[in-house]
Design a protein around this motif. Sequence first.
Motif, mmCIF file in Angstrom:
data_model
loop_
_atom_site.group_PDB
_atom_site.id
_atom_site.type_symbol
_atom_site.label_atom_id
_atom_site.label_comp_id
_atom_site.label_asym_id
_atom_site.label_seq_id
_atom_site.Cartn_x
_atom_site.Cartn_y
_atom_site.Cartn_z
ATOM 1 N N GLU A 209 0.833 -1.194 0.000
ATOM 2 C CA GLU A 209 0.000 0.000 0.000
ATOM 3 C C GLU A 209 0.868 1.245 0.000
ATOM 4 N N GLY B 50 -2.010 -2.370 -3.978
ATOM 5 C CA GLY B 50 -3.445 -2.583 -3.791
ATOM 6 C C GLY B 50 -4.228 -1.366 -3.367
ATOM 7 N N PHE B 51 -3.597 -0.513 -2.511
ATOM 8 C CA PHE B 51 -4.327 0.633 -1.989
ATOM 9 C C PHE B 51 -3.478 1.889 -2.016
ATOM 10 N N VAL B 52 -4.150 3.030 -2.117
ATOM 11 C CA VAL B 52 -3.456 4.313 -1.962
ATOM 12 C C VAL B 52 -4.324 5.190 -1.065
ATOM 13 N N ASP B 53 -3.748 6.274 -0.536
ATOM 14 C CA ASP B 53 -4.564 7.292 0.115
ATOM 15 C C ASP B 53 -4.093 8.659 -0.378
ATOM 16 N N VAL C 115 -6.861 0.970 -8.577
ATOM 17 C CA VAL C 115 -6.013 2.121 -8.266
ATOM 18 C C VAL C 115 -6.094 3.154 -9.387
#
Lengths: 686, 103
Positions: free
Chosen positions: B20, B51-54, B84
Motif C-alpha cells: 500500500e 493494492g491501496f493508496v490514500d 487504483v
Amino acid sequence: MSVEGFVITEGNTVQEAVSKALRMLQVKKEQTTIEIISEGKQGFLGVGSRLAKVKVSIKEDAKAELELTDILVDLHIRDESLAAQYSPKVTDKMTGVAAVVNGKVVVTDPSDLGSYAILKPGRNMRLIINGQETVEETPVSEGDMIQVELVDEKPVSSLELTVADNKLEALLRLVSQPGATYRLMDQAETNKLLLQIEVAEIIESPPVTVEDVIRFLQEKNVVKGILNAGIQQVLENQNGKEGFPVARGLKPEDGIDAYIRLPFLDDAKEDEEEPLFNHHQMVSVSPGEVVAIKVPKQIGRDGWAVTGEPIPAALPKDCEMCIKSGCEFTGDGEMVVATIAGRPGTANIGNKTFVHVDPVYEVKDVDQTIGNIKFAGDVLVRGSVRDGYKIEADGNIEVFGDVTRAAITAGASVTIHQQALGSIITAGGRAALYSSILPGLKETGEMLNNVRAVAEQLKSVPAFKTSDLRAKGDGPLIQLLLDSKFNVLPQTVSELSETMLGSKQTVHEQVLDCVNLLQKDLCGLGSVNIESVDYLQRLKECVDLVVGLINDSIRKEDCIKVKYVQNCTLQSSGDVIIEGQGCYISTVTAGGEVIVSGNPGVARGVKVVSNGNVTVKELGSDFDTQTSVAVNCNSKVSAGLIHPNVTVKVGGDKFRVDNLYKNFDAYINYEGQLVVDKLLTGEKRQ
Amino acid sequence: MLDVQVSTDGKNKILRLVGELDIATVDRFKKSVDEAREDVSGMILDMAKLGFVDSTGVGGLLNVVKSLRKDSVEVKVCNVSAEVYEVFDLLGLPMLLGKEIFE
C-alpha cells in the motif's frame, strides 16, 4: 313545418318535387299553393339535365288548422326518407292492406294467396302485436291483436348555471321546451304501412318562478351576491343564447408593496426606469434633508365568491431600508436624513435597500492653488482642470470647464462640459474592475462544487484509503485535488487576488473579504487545514453572494460625456458620448456604446474599441489619417459619412473602406457573415 | 505495508511497489526513489502489486514524479490495477502527467 309556412324542393319532375314538399310540410295538396320555379329538364344520358324546383306554401286558412303540429314537425322531416318508402302505393287487391282510421289500425287480409299487409312502428310509439313488441316490419292479419302505445313528449324546463373560474360571477340560462301528447295519424290503405303520429295537444312547460331559481342556486352553492334583476332577466328571456348574471362576488383588492420613496428623485425625474439617481446630473442634499422615506406596505381587502367563501387579497411585500454612510434614521426609523452634504444614492441587495450620501468635493479650478485631488466621493469642478493635474474620485467627476493635459479617474461617470485636450480620462473604475473579476469568481464557484463532488466520489472508491483523512480531516485530500485535477482553481484565485490588489479602486468590503478568504483557504498550503469537504460548500455560498452583489453593482454602467476630444485616451466601463464637434487623434475604449453625435460630429484619426454599437456622424478624413473602429460581433458600426482607408472590424471580420460612402452600416448577420450596407456619395469632397 | 523491490535494466531503474502507498509508507517510497535515482535516465514504477493508496500517498507520488522530471529522468508508471487507476483517473493524473506515463 318551416316557420315561413313554405318549402322549396327539387325533384326529377315537378310532381316529384311537389310530393316531397307536401311530405315535408305534412299537409295535403289542397291546403297549399304551388309555384313552379323551374320545370326541370331530362337531358341526354344525364348530360345537361336539370332538376325541377317548386315552392309550396300553405294557404292562410290551412295554417291555423295545422298550427298544432308545428312544434314537432322537425321530427317528421327527419323521418322523411323513411316515410317515402311507405308512401301509399296503388294497392293490389291480391295483397293484404292496412290503414289507420280514426286513430285505429285496420287490417284487411289478402283475398287470395297474396302477401299480408306489413306494419312498421314510427316514432314515439310502441307497436305490440299479439302481446309481442316489434320494431321491425311485421306482417299482420285481421286476426292479430294490434296495440299501439303512444309515448308522449314531456315538457322540459332546465336551468344551466356557469360559475366563472374566479368564482366572482354566476351566469344562468333558462332552457324550456314544451311537450306534447300524440294520437295516431289517419292513413289510407296500403300494403306497407309506417305508423305515424300527430300532435293531439301541446303541453306547456311548467312555469319557473324566482323562488325556484333561488332554490336552484342554493343547491348549486351559489349563495352570495344574488342579483334579483338578473334572475328576472333569466325568466323573461328563456332559451336565450347566453345566460344572465344572477350573482356577483366581490373582487379582492390586493395589498400594495412597501417601497422606498426618494424625494431627491422628485426634482430630477429624468430617468424613471433607473430608480437610482441619474449619474450625469449632480443631485445633492444638505445635512438634515430627507433622503429616503419608507412607504409602508398596505394590506389589501379580501373579497368573496358567489359561493360564499372569502377570496384573500394578495399579501403585500415588505422591504427593508438600511443606511450605509452619510445618513441616519430619524426617530421612528421610517425616514433617512443626510448627515453630510453630498450626493444621495441607493443600492439594492436582495430586498434590502441601502441608502447612502456620498460626499461631494467642490472646487473652482484645479490648479496650483488646489493641487491634485483624491477624494472618496464626487468631485465637482466649477472651472477647469489645468496642465499636469490629477483628479481621482470614487464617485462622479464633473468639470464645467476644460480639461487640459490632465488625468481624470472616476469610480463612476465623468462629465466634461467643454473640451478635453491631451488628457487621460477613465470612468467607471470599479465597474471595470468588477467586470474583469466576475468571470473568475463564477469559475471559482463552479470549481468549488466540482472539487467537492470529486472528493466525495473518491472516498467511495475501494482502492482509496481514508484512514489518514479520519485522523487529519479532509484537508490532505482537498490539497491533493488542488494539486492535481483542480490545479486551475488556486491559479484562478491568485489571479483574482492580484487583480484586486493591483487596482486602486475601492471595492465593497464583502468582495474583498471573499477574495481574501479564498486566497487563504485555497492557495499555497491553506487547504491542508480544511476539516471537511462541506466547508467548500460554505466557500461556494460566499462566492455566490459576491457574484450577486457585483452583478447588481455593474448593472448601471458609468460613462464619459464630453464635448470635444483631442489627443486624449478615454476609457469607460460604459458609454462614451461626444456631444460637440467631435473626437480627433485619440484612443477610445468603451464597455458600452460610443456615440459621436454633435455638429459636425467627426471622429478622425481615432482608434475606437467598443463592446457596444459605434455611431458616428462622420468617420475618418480625406488626409488618410489612421482611423479604426472595432466592435464585438453583436454590435454595429454606423456612420453618416465614411472616408476611404478607415478600418472597420466587427467581431473577427475586417472591412477596409475604399471610397467615400454615406449611410454606412456594418454588422454581423444571423448567419455569422459580415454585412456592409453603404451608399456611394457620387462626389469627391475636397 | 509497502515493499519496494529495485532492479536495473540498462540505464533504467525498475521499482516494483508491493503493498500500500499511504500515509504510513510514503516516506519509505520517497527514500527508495531517492536511493535509486542516481545516474539513471529512466525510472519505471511497477504498480502491479499495489493494492491501496490514500491522499497522502498519491500526493507523495505526484511530488516524486515532478521532482524526477525536473532532473530529466523519464518516468513511467506501469501495470496499475484497475482499482487504483480509478483513483488516479478521478484525480486527473493522466491529464496532469500526460497519458503516456501510464503503460
